[in-house]
Design a protein around this motif. Structure first.
Motif, PDB file in Angstrom:
ATOM      1  N   LEU A 287      53.160  43.724  44.029  1.00 51.51           N
ATOM      2  CA  LEU A 287      53.792  42.761  43.131  1.00 51.51           C
ATOM      3  C   LEU A 287      53.327  41.344  43.422  1.00 51.51           C
ATOM      4  O   LEU A 287      53.115  40.544  42.509  1.00 51.51           O
ATOM      5  N   ILE A 288      53.160  41.003  44.685  1.00 51.62           N
ATOM      6  CA  ILE A 288      52.670  39.672  45.054  1.00 51.62           C
ATOM      7  C   ILE A 288      51.177  39.554  44.742  1.00 51.62           C
ATOM      8  O   ILE A 288      50.708  38.503  44.286  1.00 51.62           O
ATOM      9  N   ALA A 289      50.423  40.616  44.981  1.00 48.00           N
ATOM     10  CA  ALA A 289      48.998  40.587  44.620  1.00 48.00           C
ATOM     11  C   ALA A 289      48.839  40.418  43.118  1.00 48.00           C
ATOM     12  O   ALA A 289      47.986  39.662  42.647  1.00 48.00           O
ATOM     13  N   GLY A 290      49.665  41.125  42.337  1.00 47.12           N
ATOM     14  CA  GLY A 290      49.648  40.965  40.893  1.00 47.12           C
ATOM     15  C   GLY A 290      48.504  41.683  40.218  1.00 47.12           C
ATOM     16  O   GLY A 290      47.805  42.521  40.800  1.00 47.12           O
ATOM     17  N   ASP A 291      48.313  41.343  38.944  1.00 50.36           N
ATOM     18  CA  ASP A 291      47.250  41.934  38.144  1.00 50.36           C
ATOM     19  C   ASP A 291      46.656  40.854  37.253  1.00 50.36           C
ATOM     20  O   ASP A 291      46.900  39.658  37.457  1.00 50.36           O
ATOM     21  N   GLU A 292      45.880  41.269  36.268  1.00 48.62           N
ATOM     22  CA  GLU A 292      45.189  40.292  35.429  1.00 48.62           C
ATOM     23  C   GLU A 292      46.150  39.463  34.592  1.00 48.62           C
ATOM     24  O   GLU A 292      45.770  38.404  34.062  1.00 48.62           O
ATOM     25  N   GLN A 293      47.420  39.886  34.499  1.00 46.55           N
ATOM     26  CA  GLN A 293      48.394  39.144  33.702  1.00 46.55           C
ATOM     27  C   GLN A 293      49.355  38.318  34.544  1.00 46.55           C
ATOM     28  O   GLN A 293      50.268  37.694  34.002  1.00 46.55           O
ATOM     29  N   GLY A 294      49.143  38.299  35.845  1.00 45.36           N
ATOM     30  CA  GLY A 294      49.987  37.449  36.673  1.00 45.36           C
ATOM     31  C   GLY A 294      50.475  38.149  37.928  1.00 45.36           C
ATOM     32  O   GLY A 294      50.126  39.297  38.208  1.00 45.36           O
ATOM     33  N   ALA A 322      41.771  37.792  47.496  1.00 39.24           N
ATOM     34  CA  ALA A 322      42.928  38.596  47.112  1.00 39.24           C
ATOM     35  C   ALA A 322      42.909  39.969  47.773  1.00 39.24           C
ATOM     36  O   ALA A 322      43.963  40.523  48.109  1.00 39.24           O
ATOM     37  N   GLU A 323      41.723  40.519  47.998  1.00 38.08           N
ATOM     38  CA  GLU A 323      41.630  41.846  48.613  1.00 38.08           C
ATOM     39  C   GLU A 323      42.191  41.818  50.026  1.00 38.08           C
ATOM     40  O   GLU A 323      42.965  42.697  50.418  1.00 38.08           O
TER      41      GLU A 323
END
Length: 413
Positions: A287-294, A322-323
């Protein structure tokens, strides 16, 4: 070693590993806003038994907060991690808010504190009935606590209220109370949606047992008061729901949202939006890493246990790696899931146990006697998982304390 029934079957010698490669930041963290929800340390020898007023070791309690601040995180104080409604009484809560806010101001750090309704005595709450009188009592209690937090100089976290859950007749009563409470805010607040796994007394919050219906009510509240809301903390342990809610918040217009300024921290990413502060102590890495939408920001009890790793991960996100940031957080996920295993409301026991193993409090105890909430087997496994992810920061001390703990609890050397 223990068998499936928890019987001791024999000892095992384990050499503890070194702490992880944790670092402290050279400046403010920028890509995520993160709070660690900290616990309180009881005074050794005091009558911190169930039902007794809390007697707090203020030196140890505040020193723990300074360690969190030194790692670049904010402190979320006087919340469920600090045993609101589970051992921390109203007198101690008021002192905690004032002391923590003053300490944060002394070092230019960020602090947000919970405002709820737990100053209402249990017999008063038991006597509340649904309707106007009950709602007025709850609203007045909220107002008192909001003013306490604001007067201390901290940001307000509007906590869920057991009393409101008892007297509200439906979504419109929640809207009525929160409308009045948010009108008192002198700066944007954080709204807290706490699930029943953390507090069973909050069943039906927002006027429905249906998560979809409750979410619709919650979003209506956010839309109606957008300029007064910095973000929402969601503690439902449901990653898919959180991502969906996060995207709904991202779709709100940003022109109505004011940046938060508390102590040394503004909303440091520089954007104006209603944040989603994850309270998911199971799924926080993704959830903290997120995705392309936030991504989600963070307000987590587990961060009080893993703040060196959490800070190092956030530094990696800031650096564009990010990784690595996700990998560091993921390395602590098994520990988080164990500490917050059902019954989840006893997670404070694990937070305190790690604090004690690390030398950050003189004894393994919690106010209200809550340190008895987990088994020996659970705590031994917790120590193993903490060692596996480099969260035993002083291995020789942790080994000595764990050995003493096992001996005291009947495990032969």
């Amino acid at each position: 070693m223990f068998d499936g029934d928890g019987r001791f079957t024999g000892s095992e010698t384990v050499e503890l590993g070194a702490p992880g490669p944790w670092t402290t930041p050279s400046g403010p963290l920028t890509s995520r806003v993160a709070f660690a929800a900290a616990h309180v340390v009881p005074q050794v020898g005091a009558e911190n038994v169930p039902g007794a007023p809390a007697v707090v070791d203020w030196d140890s309690t505040l020193a723990y907060r300074h360690r969190i601040w030194e790692h670049g995180l904010g402190v979320a104080d006087a919340m469920d991690t600090a045993q609101r409604g589970m051992g921390l009484d109203w007198a101690a809560t008021q002192e905690l808010v004032r002391r923590s806010a003053a300490e944060a101001a002394s070092v230019g750090a960020r602090v947000a504190c919970g405002a709820g309704t737990d100053q209402l005595a249990p017999d008063v709450v038991a006597g509340l009935e649904p309707g106007d009188a009950g709602l007025a009592t709850v609203t007045d209690a909220y107002r008192e606590q909001v003013h306490l937090v604001q007067d201390a100089g901290a940001q307000v976290i509007v906590m869920a209220s057991r009393a409101l859950a008892k007297v509200a007749r439906g979504p419109e009563d929640y809207a009525r109370v929160y409308d009045a409470v948010l009108a008192e805010a002198d700066r944007p607040v954080i709204l807290h949606w706490l699930g029943t796994m953390f507090d069973p007394a909050l069943a039906g919050y927002w006027g429905s047992d249906s998560v979809d219906s409750a979410t619709a009510t919650f979003l209506d509240l956010v839309r109606a008061h957008q300029s007064r809301i910095d973000g929402v903390k969601v503690s439902l342990l449901d990653a898919a729901h959180e991502v969906s809610l996060r995207r709904s918040l991202a779709a709100l217009p940003t022109s109505l949202v004011e940046p938060v300024e508390t102590g040394a921290s503004t909303s440091s990413t520089g954007d104006a939006r209603v944040r989603l502060y994850t309270g998911d102590d199971f799924n926080y890495p993704e959830l903290i890493a997120g995705d392309e939408q936030g991504h989600s920001d963070a307000l987590l009890g587990i961060f009080a246990a893993i703040y060196p790793a959490a800070s190092t991960a956030l530094q990696a996100f800031d650096a564009g790696d990010a990784e690595r940031g996700h990998k560091i957080l993921a390395s602590t996920e098994a520990l988080g899931r164990h500490i917050f295993a059902a019954p989840t409301y006893y997670y404070k026991t694990g937070i305190a146990f790690l604090s004690w193993l690390g030398g950050f409090q003189p004894g393994f105890s919690l106010v209200g006697g809550l340190h008895s909430g987990r088994s020996l087997r659970h705590l031994v496994e917790l120590a193993r998982l903490a060692d596996g992810c480099g969260m035993l920061l002083d291995p020789p001390l942790a080994a000595a304390r764990l050995r003493a703990f096992l001996t005291t609890n009947g495990v032969p050397a």
